[in-house]
Design a protein around this motif. Structure first.
Motif, short mmCIF file in Angstrom:
data_model
loop_
_atom_site.label_atom_id
_atom_site.label_comp_id
_atom_site.label_asym_id
_atom_site.label_seq_id
_atom_site.Cartn_x
_atom_site.Cartn_y
_atom_site.Cartn_z
N LEU A 177 -32.55 -33.79 48.14
CA LEU A 177 -32.53 -32.24 47.90
C LEU A 177 -32.87 -31.58 49.18
N ALA A 227 -29.33 -31.55 50.99
CA ALA A 227 -28.67 -30.70 50.35
C ALA A 227 -28.68 -29.34 50.85
N SER A 228 -30.12 -29.10 50.89
CA SER A 228 -30.56 -27.60 51.26
C SER A 228 -30.04 -27.38 52.56
N SER A 239 -26.22 -26.87 53.00
CA SER A 239 -25.86 -25.81 52.33
C SER A 239 -26.37 -24.30 52.99
N ALA A 275 -34.60 -24.99 49.63
CA ALA A 275 -34.67 -25.96 48.92
C ALA A 275 -35.32 -25.82 47.56
N PHE A 301 -32.89 -26.33 44.71
CA PHE A 301 -32.59 -27.61 44.22
C PHE A 301 -33.70 -28.47 43.66
N GLU A 302 -35.01 -28.23 44.12
CA GLU A 302 -35.99 -28.90 43.34
C GLU A 302 -36.04 -28.32 41.93
N ASP A 345 -33.53 -30.03 39.89
CA ASP A 345 -33.40 -31.40 40.10
C ASP A 345 -33.50 -32.07 38.51
N ILE A 351 -24.97 -25.61 42.67
CA ILE A 351 -26.05 -26.34 43.13
C ILE A 351 -25.48 -28.00 42.99
N TYR A 352 -25.09 -28.25 41.81
CA TYR A 352 -24.53 -29.96 41.54
C TYR A 352 -23.52 -30.16 42.63
N GLN A 412 -24.97 -30.98 46.04
CA GLN A 412 -25.54 -32.10 45.97
C GLN A 412 -24.54 -33.43 45.99
N ARG A 442 -29.72 -38.66 40.47
CA ARG A 442 -28.84 -37.62 40.67
C ARG A 442 -27.44 -38.03 40.30
#
Length: 213
Positions: free
Chosen positions: A39, A42-43, A46, A50, A53-54, A57, A91-92, A95, A113
């Motif tokens: 996470l 990815a944050s 991008s 964060a 993403f959290e 999740d 978001i996906y 990730q 994930r």
């Protein structure tokens, strides 16, 4: 295999020891370990906070949409190139991009994930699923002091499993927890973290010997 790098993905029922087993395997093989760390990666990659993403999740889009329906104007134009609302698919996708990049750069262990599906074309990827009896999972959850009673622990386990299954089944062409979806399915009820980890490592070595030499 040229510059052989391997990836071990670990799907898991909540409380079955996925985090501990994944960490043990990574430490024993001397490779990178990613769980919640994905996470943060990815944050960083991008530029998106964060927290997004959290909160999203391993949750399905319907759950995610409810979280952010209060703020439809939020945009991530630097990432998508145009002004567009943040979405579970965005978001996906972010990730997934990080998972594929990490797997390309180094050998590693990735927990959850839907990494097994994301890396379905990776030439040296072993996909594992860990499960256990509800009694065993409750004991593990209680030992972490995540809740105050066995009933609460069992309820948390079932809720987490439902969220993970909904997420996985939505984004993949497979079925979460089904043995046919993985290379190896292991019941951790009667085995220690070390025993489960060593079993998985031995299986991986038999499958891709050159990557583990």
């Amino acid at each position: 295999m040229d510059d052989a790098k391997f990836v071990i993905t670990v799907g898991r029922q909540f409380g079955s020891g996925g985090r501990e087993v994944g960490r043990y395997i990574a430490d024993k093989l001397g490779v990178a370990y990613y769980d919640k760390e994905l996470l943060a990666e990815a944050s960083k990659d991008s530029g998106v906070c964060a927290e997004f993403f959290e909160r999203a999740d391993e949750r399905s889009p319907s759950f995610f949409d409810n979280l952010f329906s209060f703020n439809p104007g939020y945009t991530i134009s630097p990432i998508m190139g145009t002004q567009s609302p943040i979405s579970p698919d965005n978001i996906y996708a972010m990730q997934c991009k990080v998972i594929m990049q990490l797997a390309k750069e180094r050998s590693c262990v990735i927990v959850g994930r839907s990494a097994d599906y994301v890396l379905r074309n990776h030439p040296c990827c072993i996909n594992v699923f860990l499960h256990a009896s509800i009694q065993s999972r409750v004991r593990r959850i209680m030992s972490r002091r995540d809740c105050g009673s066995e009933e609460e622990a069992a309820a948390i386990a079932r809720k987490k499993d439902k969220l993970r299954a909904n997420f996985y089944n939505y984004y993949t062409e497979k079925v979460w927890g089904s043995a046919a979806s993985y290379d190896l399915s292991v019941d951790t009820t009667h085995l220690s973290v070390e025993e489960v980890g060593d079993l998985i490592i031995e299986y991986c070595k038999m499958r891709f010997q050159e990557a583990f030499e």
